[in-house]
Motif scaffolding. Structure first.
Motif, short mmCIF file in Angstrom:
data_model
loop_
_atom_site.label_atom_id
_atom_site.label_comp_id
_atom_site.label_asym_id
_atom_site.label_seq_id
_atom_site.Cartn_x
_atom_site.Cartn_y
_atom_site.Cartn_z
N UNK A 52 0.96 -1.11 0.05
CA UNK A 52 0.02 -0.16 0.07
C UNK A 52 0.97 1.20 -0.08
N UNK A 53 0.40 2.25 -0.78
CA UNK A 53 1.28 3.48 -0.61
C UNK A 53 1.21 4.26 0.58
N UNK A 54 2.35 4.81 0.71
CA UNK A 54 2.27 5.84 2.18
C UNK A 54 0.97 6.96 2.00
N UNK A 55 0.61 7.21 3.19
CA UNK A 55 -0.37 8.20 3.37
C UNK A 55 0.05 9.53 2.90
N UNK A 56 -0.76 10.36 2.25
CA UNK A 56 -0.23 11.76 1.89
C UNK A 56 0.23 12.63 3.00
N UNK A 57 -0.61 12.42 4.19
CA UNK A 57 -0.21 13.03 5.42
C UNK A 57 1.01 12.85 6.06
N UNK A 58 1.63 11.61 5.55
CA UNK A 58 2.64 11.16 6.31
C UNK A 58 3.72 12.22 6.95
N UNK A 59 4.36 13.04 5.75
CA UNK A 59 5.28 14.02 6.40
C UNK A 59 4.80 15.18 7.03
N UNK A 60 3.45 15.25 6.54
CA UNK A 60 2.82 16.41 7.52
C UNK A 60 2.92 16.23 8.82
N UNK A 61 2.75 14.96 9.32
CA UNK A 61 2.36 14.74 10.77
C UNK A 61 3.68 14.11 11.61
N UNK A 62 4.73 13.35 10.76
CA UNK A 62 5.85 12.76 11.24
C UNK A 62 7.12 13.60 10.72
N UNK A 63 7.15 14.70 11.13
CA UNK A 63 8.36 15.51 10.78
C UNK A 63 9.10 16.29 11.99
#
Length: 221
Positions: A52-63
């Motif tokens: 499954x592809x990474x969620x689009x919000x991944x870098x928005x939350x985990x930075x």
């Protein structure tokens, strides 16, 4: 592999047995054959999850600029997992589903973070300070489409997560303590949190452009 738990087994044990059944397809004649090499927990998890592809919000939350407590709240928001009154009513709780911030409308996540007049006032205060365009809806989509340097995108996303966290905190204080800070005070708390975060990471390599940018939005003196 053929074992089946009894109907009166604990939920935890039945869940463990369910995972065992899911793993059955990865074994052949008692050997792990789903992937090359020996069985590993990480490889097994990847196999169960699929490609499954990474969620689009991944870098928005985990930075790196976002505080851990803000990351966790952002993760809950992204998964629509907050216990708003509207959700609790759907689960059968006998409570009134009005928003704890404005007391006017059913407290859904969309209302709480995007439509509530109290939350909108916090957004307006932050927009005045930073000259940004914090949205009144689609908060995660706003984070995903940030522009600028990596530092600037990280700071903007971190401030958005801080804003979501503070709105949720005010909602909880209103519910449990019947106390609600003025929106401009909450905006000030968010700005101070971000200043503190910048100070703790002052050794992070920054360009002159980034330092000027931080100064313009009052996060660095």
């Amino acid at each position: 592999m053929e074992y089946k738990p009894s109907s009166n087994s604990s939920w935890v044990w039945r869940r463990i047995c369910k995972v065992k059944d899911e793993l059955r397809a990865g074994y052949s004649n008692g050997h792990w054959t789903a992937q090359p090499g020996e069985f590993t927990p990480a490889g097994c998890y990847t196999w169960l999850r699929g490609n499954r592809p990474k969620a689009q919000w991944n870098k928005a939350v985990w930075n790196a600029w976002t505080l851990p407590k803000h990351q966790f709240l952002g993760w809950l928001v992204a998964h629509e997992a907050l216990s708003t009154t509207a959700k609790l009513v759907r689960f059968g709780m006998d409570i009134e589903d009005k928003c704890y911030l404005c007391g006017l409308i059913s407290e859904t996540m969309e209302h709480l973070f995007c439509e509530c007049h109290y939350s909108r006032r916090i957004v307006r205060e932050l927009n005045k300070i930073t000259a940004w365009d914090f949205p009144t809806r689609n908060t995660m989509e706003w984070c995903v489409h940030r522009t600028g340097t990596a530092l600037q995108r990280g700071i903007q996303n971190a401030m958005m997560m801080s804003m979501l966290y503070q709105i949720w905190q005010q909602r909880n204080k209103s519910r449990t303590e019947n106390v609600l800070l003025r929106p401009e005070v909450v905006a000030g708390i968010i700005m101070e949190e971000m200043r503190s975060r910048v100070r703790t990471r002052e050794r992070t390599p920054m360009t002159i452009e980034d330092r000027d940018w931080l100064s313009r939005i009052r996060l660095m003196i």
